[in-house]
Design an enzyme around this catalytic site. Structure first.
Site, PDB file in Angstrom:
ATOM      1  CG  HIS A   1      34.739  26.603  11.834  1.00  0.00           C
ATOM      2  ND1 HIS A   1      35.202  27.381  12.869  1.00  0.00           N
ATOM      3  CD2 HIS A   1      35.746  26.528  10.940  1.00  0.00           C
ATOM      4  CE1 HIS A   1      36.441  27.777  12.607  1.00  0.00           C
ATOM      5  NE2 HIS A   1      36.797  27.270  11.440  1.00  0.00           N
TER       6      HIS A   1
ATOM      7  CD  GLU B   1      32.436  27.544  15.092  1.00  0.00           C
ATOM      8  OE1 GLU B   1      33.447  28.164  14.696  1.00  0.00           O
ATOM      9  OE2 GLU B   1      32.420  26.311  15.286  1.00  0.00           O
TER      10      GLU B   1
ATOM     11  CB  CYS C   1      39.383  26.191  13.460  1.00  0.00           C
ATOM     12  SG  CYS C   1      40.232  26.506  11.892  1.00  0.00           S
TER      13      CYS C   1
END
Length: 219
Positions: free
Chosen positions: A195, A197, A86
């Site tokens: 994302h 994660e 990002c």
């Protein structure tokens, strides 16, 4: 593999990224403040998401000039691994470590929702734990995720196999050729907008993003 996470003013995903590293690496990542000019002995540098310097001027433009980025460039020049997610992807393009630019989303709206990505190749250090052509879920949260480059650059990225991920469920931000993530020429730097994660544990709602970090841990 030893990992470090860069921290700039306005970054807000460093804790999420640290959780992902702990889950896959079984070790604590180093947290590196942006004013540092040297790095500890690391294999992987991660630039997480957020709003570095409040996205002043352009997203990632000020962070790309921070003191630590000279050490990041030297790390990359030595063949070290770099992951930017990002705002991290935006910083990598602003720093010249990846080509292209991330522009305002096509609809001029901030997008915060799940998206689905298709894995374009599985023979890299970032994707070895995915299946060829696998489609996985990853949250997106950005206002400037529209990947753009001139036609020659896009053709080169395609021809060199440097497209890491494509949007597989509709291109909401307008990115050229549905590109969600790209590699450097040596395949050791990866930038992507969504994302992974944020999906590395069942308590988060799924583990779709965990293979990326498992791939790095296995390197």
């Amino acid at each position: 593999m030893k990992a470090g996470i860069l921290l700039f003013p306005g970054i807000n995903r460093e804790r999420d990224m640290a959780i992902a590293i702990r889950r896959s690496f079984g070790a604590e990542p180093a947290i590196i403040w942006h004013k540092e000019t040297t790095l500890p002995a690391l294999d992987l540098i991660i630039i997480p998401g957020g709003f570095s310097f409040g996205d002043y001027l352009r997203c990632g433009a000020m962070a790309a000039q921070s003191p630590v980025m000279a050490a990041v460039r030297a790390h990359a020049a030595r063949g070290g691994y770099v992951l930017g997610v990002c705002n991290g992807f935006q910083i990598l393009t602003e720093a010249g470590l990846l080509p292209g630019a991330l522009l305002r989303n096509a609809g001029l709206r901030f997008l915060s929702m799940d998206t689905h990505l298709r894995v374009e190749r599985t023979d890299t250090v970032f994707t070895s734990k995915f299946q060829p052509g696998q489609i996985f879920r990853a949250p997106m949260a950005h206002g400037d995720g529209n990947f753009s480059a001139d036609p020659a650059t896009l053709d080169k990225l395609e021809g060199d196999g440097r497209i890491a991920f494509r949007y597989a469920d509709g291109n909401r931000n307008g990115s050229a050729r549905d590109i969600a993530g790209i590699y450097s020429e040596n395949l050791r730097i990866l930038g992507l907008m969504p994302h992974p994660e944020n999906l590395v544990d069942d308590l988060m709602g799924g583990t779709d993003g965990k293979p990326l970090f498992d791939s790095l841990a296995a390197a």
